[in-house]
Design a protein around this motif. Structure first.
Motif, PDB file in Angstrom:
ATOM      1  N   PRO A 181      33.660  -2.572  18.511  1.00 35.49           N
ATOM      2  CA  PRO A 181      33.626  -1.190  18.043  1.00 35.49           C
ATOM      3  C   PRO A 181      32.276  -0.854  17.424  1.00 35.49           C
ATOM      4  O   PRO A 181      31.542  -1.734  16.959  1.00 35.49           O
ATOM      5  CB  PRO A 181      34.735  -1.151  16.979  1.00 35.49           C
ATOM      6  N   ALA A 182      31.950   0.412  17.403  1.00 32.63           N
ATOM      7  CA  ALA A 182      30.710   0.857  16.764  1.00 32.63           C
ATOM      8  C   ALA A 182      30.788   0.597  15.267  1.00 32.63           C
ATOM      9  O   ALA A 182      31.863   0.590  14.673  1.00 32.63           O
ATOM     10  CB  ALA A 182      30.495   2.338  17.026  1.00 32.63           C
ATOM     11  N   PRO A 183      29.645   0.368  14.624  1.00 31.88           N
ATOM     12  CA  PRO A 183      29.659   0.187  13.168  1.00 31.88           C
ATOM     13  C   PRO A 183      30.080   1.467  12.461  1.00 31.88           C
ATOM     14  O   PRO A 183      29.986   2.567  13.021  1.00 31.88           O
ATOM     15  CB  PRO A 183      28.212  -0.187  12.844  1.00 31.88           C
ATOM     16  N   ALA A 184      30.524   1.320  11.215  1.00 33.76           N
ATOM     17  CA  ALA A 184      30.957   2.485  10.442  1.00 33.76           C
ATOM     18  C   ALA A 184      29.769   3.345  10.014  1.00 33.76           C
ATOM     19  O   ALA A 184      29.874   4.578   9.971  1.00 33.76           O
ATOM     20  CB  ALA A 184      31.736   2.028   9.213  1.00 33.76           C
ATOM     21  N   LEU A 185      28.653   2.700   9.680  1.00 28.12           N
ATOM     22  CA  LEU A 185      27.463   3.413   9.249  1.00 28.12           C
ATOM     23  C   LEU A 185      26.373   3.297  10.302  1.00 28.12           C
ATOM     24  O   LEU A 185      26.213   2.234  10.919  1.00 28.12           O
ATOM     25  CB  LEU A 185      26.933   2.843   7.927  1.00 28.12           C
ATOM     26  N   PRO A 186      25.593   4.345  10.517  1.00 23.85           N
ATOM     27  CA  PRO A 186      24.469   4.244  11.448  1.00 23.85           C
ATOM     28  C   PRO A 186      23.329   3.458  10.821  1.00 23.85           C
ATOM     29  O   PRO A 186      23.077   3.564   9.613  1.00 23.85           O
ATOM     30  CB  PRO A 186      24.078   5.708  11.668  1.00 23.85           C
ATOM     31  N   GLY A 187      22.659   2.645  11.606  1.00 27.01           N
ATOM     32  CA  GLY A 187      21.535   1.892  11.076  1.00 27.01           C
ATOM     33  C   GLY A 187      21.946   0.531  10.549  1.00 27.01           C
ATOM     34  O   GLY A 187      23.053   0.052  10.778  1.00 27.01           O
ATOM     35  N   LEU A 188      21.029  -0.079   9.818  1.00 31.79           N
ATOM     36  CA  LEU A 188      21.205  -1.445   9.350  1.00 31.79           C
ATOM     37  C   LEU A 188      21.576  -1.464   7.869  1.00 31.79           C
ATOM     38  O   LEU A 188      20.761  -1.140   6.997  1.00 31.79           O
ATOM     39  CB  LEU A 188      19.923  -2.243   9.585  1.00 31.79           C
ATOM     40  N   TYR A 189      22.829  -1.856   7.599  1.00 28.66           N
ATOM     41  CA  TYR A 189      23.339  -1.960   6.233  1.00 28.66           C
ATOM     42  C   TYR A 189      24.254  -3.171   6.153  1.00 28.66           C
ATOM     43  O   TYR A 189      24.976  -3.478   7.099  1.00 28.66           O
ATOM     44  CB  TYR A 189      24.107  -0.702   5.822  1.00 28.66           C
ATOM     45  N   ALA A 190      24.236  -3.832   4.990  1.00 27.28           N
ATOM     46  CA  ALA A 190      25.007  -5.067   4.812  1.00 27.28           C
ATOM     47  C   ALA A 190      25.703  -5.055   3.452  1.00 27.28           C
ATOM     48  O   ALA A 190      25.548  -4.125   2.657  1.00 27.28           O
ATOM     49  CB  ALA A 190      24.077  -6.277   4.921  1.00 27.28           C
ATOM     50  N   ASP A 191      26.499  -6.098   3.191  1.00 22.49           N
ATOM     51  CA  ASP A 191      27.142  -6.320   1.891  1.00 22.49           C
ATOM     52  C   ASP A 191      27.880  -5.078   1.377  1.00 22.49           C
ATOM     53  O   ASP A 191      27.730  -4.698   0.215  1.00 22.49           O
ATOM     54  CB  ASP A 191      26.102  -6.726   0.833  1.00 22.49           C
ATOM     55  N   PRO A 192      28.683  -4.412   2.191  1.00 20.72           N
ATOM     56  CA  PRO A 192      29.241  -3.128   1.766  1.00 20.72           C
ATOM     57  C   PRO A 192      30.342  -3.263   0.723  1.00 20.72           C
ATOM     58  O   PRO A 192      31.249  -4.077   0.854  1.00 20.72           O
ATOM     59  CB  PRO A 192      29.812  -2.567   3.072  1.00 20.72           C
ATOM     60  N   HIS A 193      30.266  -2.443  -0.301  1.00 21.37           N
ATOM     61  CA  HIS A 193      31.347  -2.330  -1.283  1.00 21.37           C
ATOM     62  C   HIS A 193      32.026  -0.978  -1.057  1.00 21.37           C
ATOM     63  O   HIS A 193      31.385   0.072  -1.142  1.00 21.37           O
ATOM     64  CB  HIS A 193      30.819  -2.418  -2.705  1.00 21.37           C
ATOM     65  N   ILE A 194      33.328  -1.001  -0.795  1.00 20.88           N
ATOM     66  CA  ILE A 194      34.083   0.221  -0.539  1.00 20.88           C
ATOM     67  C   ILE A 194      35.006   0.501  -1.723  1.00 20.88           C
ATOM     68  O   ILE A 194      35.556  -0.419  -2.332  1.00 20.88           O
ATOM     69  CB  ILE A 194      34.872   0.128   0.784  1.00 20.88           C
ATOM     70  N   ALA A 195      35.158   1.785  -2.057  1.00 14.78           N
ATOM     71  CA  ALA A 195      36.014   2.190  -3.170  1.00 14.78           C
ATOM     72  C   ALA A 195      36.587   3.567  -2.879  1.00 14.78           C
ATOM     73  O   ALA A 195      36.060   4.313  -2.043  1.00 14.78           O
ATOM     74  CB  ALA A 195      35.219   2.217  -4.478  1.00 14.78           C
ATOM     75  N   ALA A 196      37.668   3.911  -3.559  1.00 17.83           N
ATOM     76  CA  ALA A 196      38.292   5.229  -3.450  1.00 17.83           C
ATOM     77  C   ALA A 196      38.314   5.872  -4.824  1.00 17.83           C
ATOM     78  O   ALA A 196      38.844   5.299  -5.775  1.00 17.83           O
ATOM     79  CB  ALA A 196      39.706   5.106  -2.890  1.00 17.83           C
ATOM     80  N   PHE A 197      37.721   7.063  -4.922  1.00 22.44           N
ATOM     81  CA  PHE A 197      37.728   7.838  -6.158  1.00 22.44           C
ATOM     82  C   PHE A 197      38.130   9.268  -5.816  1.00 22.44           C
ATOM     83  O   PHE A 197      37.556   9.873  -4.895  1.00 22.44           O
ATOM     84  CB  PHE A 197      36.347   7.845  -6.828  1.00 22.44           C
ATOM     85  N   GLY A 198      39.090   9.821  -6.555  1.00 22.43           N
ATOM     86  CA  GLY A 198      39.535  11.164  -6.253  1.00 22.43           C
ATOM     87  C   GLY A 198      40.115  11.235  -4.851  1.00 22.43           C
ATOM     88  O   GLY A 198      40.982  10.442  -4.493  1.00 22.43           O
ATOM     89  N   ASN A 199      39.618  12.152  -4.044  1.00 18.94           N
ATOM     90  CA  ASN A 199      40.132  12.294  -2.682  1.00 18.94           C
ATOM     91  C   ASN A 199      39.122  11.842  -1.632  1.00 18.94           C
ATOM     92  O   ASN A 199      39.204  12.233  -0.469  1.00 18.94           O
ATOM     93  CB  ASN A 199      40.544  13.745  -2.414  1.00 18.94           C
ATOM     94  N   ARG A 200      38.175  10.962  -2.042  1.00 12.75           N
ATOM     95  CA  ARG A 200      37.174  10.481  -1.098  1.00 12.75           C
ATOM     96  C   ARG A 200      36.992   8.967  -1.216  1.00 12.75           C
ATOM     97  O   ARG A 200      37.302   8.364  -2.250  1.00 12.75           O
ATOM     98  CB  ARG A 200      35.815  11.174  -1.309  1.00 12.75           C
ATOM     99  N   TYR A 201      36.493   8.399  -0.139  1.00 12.84           N
ATOM    100  CA  TYR A 201      36.101   6.994  -0.112  1.00 12.84           C
ATOM    101  C   TYR A 201      34.582   6.930  -0.253  1.00 12.84           C
ATOM    102  O   TYR A 201      33.853   7.846   0.147  1.00 12.84           O
ATOM    103  CB  TYR A 201      36.494   6.340   1.206  1.00 12.84           C
ATOM    104  N   TYR A 202      34.111   5.792  -0.798  1.00 16.96           N
ATOM    105  CA  TYR A 202      32.679   5.607  -0.989  1.00 16.96           C
ATOM    106  C   TYR A 202      32.274   4.212  -0.535  1.00 16.96           C
ATOM    107  O   TYR A 202      32.998   3.243  -0.749  1.00 16.96           O
ATOM    108  CB  TYR A 202      32.300   5.800  -2.465  1.00 16.96           C
ATOM    109  N   LEU A 203      31.109   4.125   0.087  1.00 11.82           N
ATOM    110  CA  LEU A 203      30.517   2.851   0.483  1.00 11.82           C
ATOM    111  C   LEU A 203      29.174   2.686  -0.211  1.00 11.82           C
ATOM    112  O   LEU A 203      28.346   3.611  -0.228  1.00 11.82           O
ATOM    113  CB  LEU A 203      30.312   2.788   1.995  1.00 11.82           C
ATOM    114  N   TYR A 204      28.977   1.485  -0.763  1.00 13.82           N
ATOM    115  CA  TYR A 204      27.723   1.134  -1.427  1.00 13.82           C
ATOM    116  C   TYR A 204      27.197  -0.131  -0.755  1.00 13.82           C
ATOM    117  O   TYR A 204      27.674  -1.231  -1.039  1.00 13.82           O
ATOM    118  CB  TYR A 204      27.958   0.900  -2.919  1.00 13.82           C
TER     119      TYR A 204
END
Length: 326
Positions: free
Chosen positions: A31-54
């Motif tokens: 499958p295609a990656p979730a983010l475009p480009g080169l990113y690693a070590d992702p931290h995912i979280a949910a706050f309010g009504n949105r998800y966040y990736l760091y």
């Protein structure tokens, strides 16, 4: 006991069908990656009504990134780049390079961003999950050399009672209960331990009263890079490694699947795992991309193997919820 030929054919067909359900039919087209480009070590979280990736910004020899970005999504599929939230040369006085492996936690109506910088662990604070984040200490939260192993890969678990626990380490794992301010702790209270196979990338969460500690095995430049886990009845351990490990690893065209985080869809028992893999087709330990997949449990609470060929489906948060512990 004898079987006639047609019956044997049926048995073989059933067995083959069951195996086909467990393994992807096509291991050459991921499958295609979730983010475009080169990113690693992702931290995912949910706050309010949105998800966040760091994530860590990748594609630099020697992992030489100098800043962190934040990405947000209403459904874990469509991601928006919220821009740079912490720039080491601009925002810090004690480090300017090697911005790695961040994590985030919410408490006190604030957002606390934990990160690696020049192989120290820092903390920054903001009023919103998208920042801007400010350094409240003017120095590392965990300085290099204070404890065994590298001071990298932080993770903070905020328990149901509001107590927060900081995990970190490469080569050696550490955990300590943070003070209520989320930016200090008692160094004498740090617990050092090393689960079998542990290398780095610690992540901790709680489900149905059980604590899960996950980590990456091998080196991030190794195609065998993978994720294993252990469980405990306390956020401080002791930890018992699960019998069936790893739960995430490369397969087919997917190499180096690891350094992950997980998120629970609020109000449900639905979970997703964020991880990186070697960029396809020509990636390596410095050229990695961020992916998302469902993560499931069996009736006993064991984490089931994750398929690196399964993508998350659009999943919105049905109702808003408090962003932080009071």
């Amino acid at each position: 006991m004898r079987f006639c030929l047609p019956f044997l054919v049926v048995l073989l067909w059933v067995a083959g069908s069951a195996r086909a359900q467990r393994l992807p039919a096509d291991t050459l087209h991921a499958p295609a990656p979730a983010l475009p480009g080169l990113y690693a070590d992702p931290h995912i979280a949910a706050f309010g009504n949105r998800y966040y990736l760091y994530p860590t910004t990748d594609g630099i020899e020697g992992w030489g990134a100098t800043s962190f970005t934040c990405w947000s999504s209403p459904d874990m599929v469509q991601w928006k780049n919220e821009g740079v939230i912490l720039d080491l040369p601009r925002d810090l006085t004690w480090a300017s390079k090697n911005a790695w492996a961040p994590a985030i936690a919410a408490k006190n109506s604030k957002y606390y961003f934990y990160y690696s910088a020049a192989t120290n662990i820092g903390v920054a604070v903001a009023d919103k999950p998208t920042g801007p984040f400010k350094d409240p200490l003017g120095k590392p939260l965990v300085a290099k050399g204070l404890f065994k192993g590298q001071a990298i890969d932080p993770m903070v678990l905020v328990d149901d009672d509001g107590s927060a626990y900081l995990y970190w380490g490469q080569g050696q794992c550490h955990v300590v209960k943070l003070n209520p301010d989320m930016i200090s702790y008692d160094p004498a209270a740090v617990i050092e331990f090393k689960p079998p196979g542990y290398n780095e990338g610690t992540f901790a969460f709680k489900r149905k009263g059980k604590y899960y500690l996950m980590w990456s095995e091998y080196d991030t430049r190794d195609p065998r890079y993978s994720v294993a886990y252990a469980t405990a009845s306390s956020p401080l351990g002791p930890w018992t490694k699960a019998e069936k490990n790893p739960i995430l690893k490369g397969h087919g065209v997917v190499k180096g699947a690891g350094h992950h985080s997980v998120v629970q869809v609020p109000g449900t028992d639905q979970w997703a795992i964020a991880f990186h893999r070697f960029h396809i087709p020509d990636g390596n330990g410095y050229n990695r991309e961020t992916c998302l997949a469902p993560m499931r449990f069996d009736a006993q609470g064991n984490i089931l193997p994750v398929s690196v060929f399964e993508s998350v489906k659009p999943t919105k948060i049905k109702a808003s919820r408090p962003n932080a512990h009071p």
